[in-house]
Motif scaffolding. Sequence first.
Motif, mmCIF file in Angstrom:
data_model
loop_
_atom_site.group_PDB
_atom_site.id
_atom_site.type_symbol
_atom_site.label_atom_id
_atom_site.label_comp_id
_atom_site.label_asym_id
_atom_site.label_seq_id
_atom_site.Cartn_x
_atom_site.Cartn_y
_atom_site.Cartn_z
ATOM 1 N N THR A 87 -6.141 24.154 -68.462
ATOM 2 C CA THR A 87 -5.948 24.626 -69.838
ATOM 3 C C THR A 87 -4.990 23.714 -70.586
ATOM 4 N N PHE A 88 -3.922 23.280 -69.913
ATOM 5 C CA PHE A 88 -3.000 22.328 -70.547
ATOM 6 C C PHE A 88 -3.769 21.122 -71.058
ATOM 7 N N HIS A 89 -4.624 20.565 -70.216
ATOM 8 C CA HIS A 89 -5.318 19.332 -70.589
ATOM 9 C C HIS A 89 -6.425 19.563 -71.610
ATOM 10 N N ARG A 90 -6.816 20.797 -71.815
ATOM 11 C CA ARG A 90 -7.739 21.075 -72.916
ATOM 12 C C ARG A 90 -7.035 20.932 -74.258
ATOM 13 N N HIS A 91 -5.710 21.091 -74.239
ATOM 14 C CA HIS A 91 -4.939 20.994 -75.481
ATOM 15 C C HIS A 91 -4.255 19.638 -75.647
ATOM 16 N N ARG B 181 0.767 26.564 -79.111
ATOM 17 C CA ARG B 181 2.165 26.772 -79.494
ATOM 18 C C ARG B 181 3.018 27.118 -78.279
ATOM 19 N N GLU B 182 2.495 27.964 -77.379
ATOM 20 C CA GLU B 182 3.267 28.350 -76.198
ATOM 21 C C GLU B 182 3.448 27.176 -75.240
ATOM 22 N N LEU B 183 2.460 26.309 -75.153
ATOM 23 C CA LEU B 183 2.603 25.106 -74.332
ATOM 24 C C LEU B 183 3.678 24.183 -74.901
ATOM 25 N N ILE B 184 3.681 24.021 -76.211
ATOM 26 C CA ILE B 184 4.708 23.178 -76.846
ATOM 27 C C ILE B 184 6.091 23.766 -76.601
ATOM 28 N N GLU C 103 11.443 13.072 -68.067
ATOM 29 C CA GLU C 103 10.859 12.408 -66.909
ATOM 30 C C GLU C 103 10.737 13.344 -65.712
ATOM 31 N N GLN C 104 11.674 14.267 -65.573
ATOM 32 C CA GLN C 104 11.698 15.140 -64.405
ATOM 33 C C GLN C 104 10.708 16.312 -64.510
ATOM 34 N N THR C 105 10.194 16.568 -65.694
ATOM 35 C CA THR C 105 9.292 17.702 -65.901
ATOM 36 C C THR C 105 7.841 17.284 -65.686
ATOM 37 N N THR C 106 7.085 18.093 -64.957
ATOM 38 C CA THR C 106 5.686 17.783 -64.686
ATOM 39 C C THR C 106 4.766 18.638 -65.557
ATOM 40 N N VAL C 107 3.528 18.175 -65.680
ATOM 41 C CA VAL C 107 2.525 18.935 -66.422
ATOM 42 C C VAL C 107 2.308 20.298 -65.777
ATOM 43 N N GLN C 108 2.293 20.350 -64.441
ATOM 44 C CA GLN C 108 2.088 21.623 -63.755
ATOM 45 C C GLN C 108 3.209 22.603 -64.079
ATOM 46 N N GLU C 109 4.432 22.121 -64.152
ATOM 47 C CA GLU C 109 5.555 23.001 -64.493
ATOM 48 C C GLU C 109 5.420 23.544 -65.910
ATOM 49 N N ILE C 110 4.949 22.719 -66.817
ATOM 50 C CA ILE C 110 4.741 23.178 -68.199
ATOM 51 C C ILE C 110 3.668 24.263 -68.222
ATOM 52 N N ALA C 111 2.556 24.015 -67.521
ATOM 53 C CA ALA C 111 1.472 24.999 -67.470
ATOM 54 C C ALA C 111 1.961 26.309 -66.860
ATOM 55 N N ASP C 112 2.718 26.210 -65.780
ATOM 56 C CA ASP C 112 3.245 27.419 -65.133
ATOM 57 C C ASP C 112 4.154 28.199 -66.078
#
Length: 210
Positions: free
Chosen positions: A50-54, A17-20, A33-42
């Motif tokens: 952990t992001f990719h586990r979900h 839920r927090e990742l979403i 497009e400008q947002t990266t997976v690393q930025e979401i995880a941070d």
Amino acid sequence: MTAPTGLREREKARVRRELIDAALMLFDRRGFEQTTVQEIADAAHVSRRTFHRHFPSKTAVVFAHEEDVMAYLLTALDRRPPREAVFVALRAALRDFLLDDAETDLRRRQVDTARRARLVLITNPQLRRENFTGTFGRRDALARNFARRAGLPEDDLRAVLAATTCFSAFGVGLDHWVAQPDPTVRGLYEILDATVAALQHGLELPAAAG
């Protein structure tokens, strides 16, 4: 000592839920497009691993809430008396799901998530096309539910058609709802209920007089 399964599942659901929430906040502020997976995880205070586990990708985050909402809606639909016709049961399930006084805060969070995700879809045509493809599984789950309620084979054309039209109606209703200046849970319910009522009672449009 191993944590109880229930506790592990709750923790997993919390991180998801927090990742979403973090992803949708960043998409809203910076663009998809400008947002990266690393930025979401941070932003969610977890690792990229952990992001990719979900989620396999940031695209999957946008669609995740629809899977969750469909699961809740199907559960509410299954709780309706078996004697109710499918559209009667669906309208009651929407009411039970969205207007449940016992889970008001949860519904507000879910509805806010739905609004943010829909806005991302509206502003990104490629994502919207991918979401259209992704709805097939959720549509089929709804069709199977309708078929069981009506005592029909799972692949009965009427059940599939009813579920497909419901998904189209939900999409129209959601687009209308997010365009409102102050979208609320009650407003979402009233719009979705009106779309299902239109399907229930027929959509014939009479010719203009004269």
